[in-house]
Scaffold this motif. Structure first.
Motif, PDB file in Angstrom:
ATOM      1  N   ASP A 192     -49.055 -35.336  30.637  1.00 44.14           N
ATOM      2  CA  ASP A 192     -47.937 -35.792  29.820  1.00 44.14           C
ATOM      3  C   ASP A 192     -48.235 -37.191  29.310  1.00 44.14           C
ATOM      4  O   ASP A 192     -48.160 -38.166  30.047  1.00 44.14           O
ATOM      5  CB  ASP A 192     -46.649 -35.782  30.634  1.00 44.14           C
ATOM      6  N   ALA A 193     -48.626 -37.285  28.058  1.00 41.53           N
ATOM      7  CA  ALA A 193     -48.960 -38.574  27.455  1.00 41.53           C
ATOM      8  C   ALA A 193     -47.952 -38.933  26.363  1.00 41.53           C
ATOM      9  O   ALA A 193     -48.295 -39.584  25.386  1.00 41.53           O
ATOM     10  CB  ALA A 193     -50.374 -38.538  26.893  1.00 41.53           C
TER      11      ALA A 193
ATOM     12  N   VAL B 273     -43.102 -41.609  28.394  1.00 44.53           N
ATOM     13  CA  VAL B 273     -43.610 -41.465  29.764  1.00 44.53           C
ATOM     14  C   VAL B 273     -44.564 -42.621  30.084  1.00 44.53           C
ATOM     15  O   VAL B 273     -44.482 -43.237  31.149  1.00 44.53           O
ATOM     16  CB  VAL B 273     -44.307 -40.102  29.951  1.00 44.53           C
ATOM     17  N   GLN B 274     -45.453 -42.922  29.144  1.00 49.54           N
ATOM     18  CA  GLN B 274     -46.390 -44.027  29.347  1.00 49.54           C
ATOM     19  C   GLN B 274     -45.641 -45.351  29.459  1.00 49.54           C
ATOM     20  O   GLN B 274     -45.971 -46.187  30.310  1.00 49.54           O
ATOM     21  CB  GLN B 274     -47.395 -44.080  28.204  1.00 49.54           C
ATOM     22  N   LEU B 275     -44.636 -45.542  28.630  1.00 51.42           N
ATOM     23  CA  LEU B 275     -43.847 -46.772  28.691  1.00 51.42           C
ATOM     24  C   LEU B 275     -43.043 -46.843  29.984  1.00 51.42           C
ATOM     25  O   LEU B 275     -42.853 -47.919  30.540  1.00 51.42           O
ATOM     26  CB  LEU B 275     -42.935 -46.879  27.472  1.00 51.42           C
TER      27      LEU B 275
ATOM     28  N   GLY C 290     -56.961 -41.076  18.190  1.00 47.50           N
ATOM     29  CA  GLY C 290     -57.747 -41.619  19.307  1.00 47.50           C
ATOM     30  C   GLY C 290     -57.029 -41.448  20.631  1.00 47.50           C
ATOM     31  O   GLY C 290     -57.645 -41.112  21.650  1.00 47.50           O
ATOM     32  N   ALA C 291     -55.720 -41.661  20.630  1.00 45.55           N
ATOM     33  CA  ALA C 291     -54.934 -41.489  21.856  1.00 45.55           C
ATOM     34  C   ALA C 291     -54.962 -40.032  22.317  1.00 45.55           C
ATOM     35  O   ALA C 291     -55.144 -39.747  23.502  1.00 45.55           O
ATOM     36  CB  ALA C 291     -53.498 -41.958  21.620  1.00 45.55           C
TER      37      ALA C 291
ATOM     38  N   ILE D 228     -50.195 -32.026  27.022  1.00 43.44           N
ATOM     39  CA  ILE D 228     -51.139 -30.914  27.073  1.00 43.44           C
ATOM     40  C   ILE D 228     -50.777 -30.045  28.269  1.00 43.44           C
ATOM     41  O   ILE D 228     -50.651 -30.536  29.389  1.00 43.44           O
ATOM     42  CB  ILE D 228     -52.591 -31.424  27.168  1.00 43.44           C
ATOM     43  N   VAL D 229     -50.596 -28.773  27.992  1.00 41.64           N
ATOM     44  CA  VAL D 229     -50.180 -27.824  29.018  1.00 41.64           C
ATOM     45  C   VAL D 229     -51.222 -26.729  29.115  1.00 41.64           C
ATOM     46  O   VAL D 229     -51.730 -26.242  28.104  1.00 41.64           O
ATOM     47  CB  VAL D 229     -48.801 -27.209  28.658  1.00 41.64           C
TER      48      VAL D 229
END
Length: 143
Positions: A119-120, A124-126, A54-55, A111-112
């Motif tokens: 950038d997930a 990075v999200q944290l 899902g993420a 995803i590039v």
């Protein structure tokens, strides 16, 4: 009397400064606690392939207009994600390469494409969450 009034005023000022320091210390501790708790919750949740799928799907939606892209995942996630996205509308009309990368933690992705990068990765999200908590704490201290 005047000497006692000065002494009481000094005591009140000292108590006020001690209180402010205590509140600041508690804010730092609560921010740290919240950050650690979110780290653990997210890591646990993203170890479930359906949650991680899902993420990844949410990130793919961000770059829906991109036609040619590489989805970098932790090697452990690579097999189940390929299966989970097989025939999915988000990847059906695109050139998608799934690549394993040790730079991406379990449950995260990057995803590039020629159009850019999303950038997930979990760290990075944290990091963004940590920055928000720090900014919130700084705003409270200014108020």
């Amino acid at each position: 009397m005047a000497a006692q009034a000065v002494e009481v005023a000094n005591l009140m000022e000292g108590a006020s400064l001690a209180w402010a320091k205590q509140v600041e210390r508690l804010q730092v501790e609560m921010s740290e606690f919240a950050f650690v708790a979110v780290n653990r919750l997210l890591a646990d949740a993203l170890s479930d392939p359906q949650v991680a799928l899902g993420a990844v799907r949410r990130v793919l939606k961000e770059c829906n207009a991109w036609q040619s892209l590489t989805v970098e995942l932790h090697p452990q996630d690579l097999r189940w994600l390929r299966e989970g996205l097989k025939g999915d509308a988000l990847t059906a009309d695109k050139s998608v390469i799934f690549a394993g990368s040790e730079d991406v933690a379990v449950g995260g992705c990057r995803i590039v494409s020629e159009q850019g990068e999303v950038d997930a990765r979990l760290e990075v999200q944290l990091g963004r969450l940590r920055q928000s908590l720090d900014e919130f704490r700084a705003a409270i201290q200014v108020s």
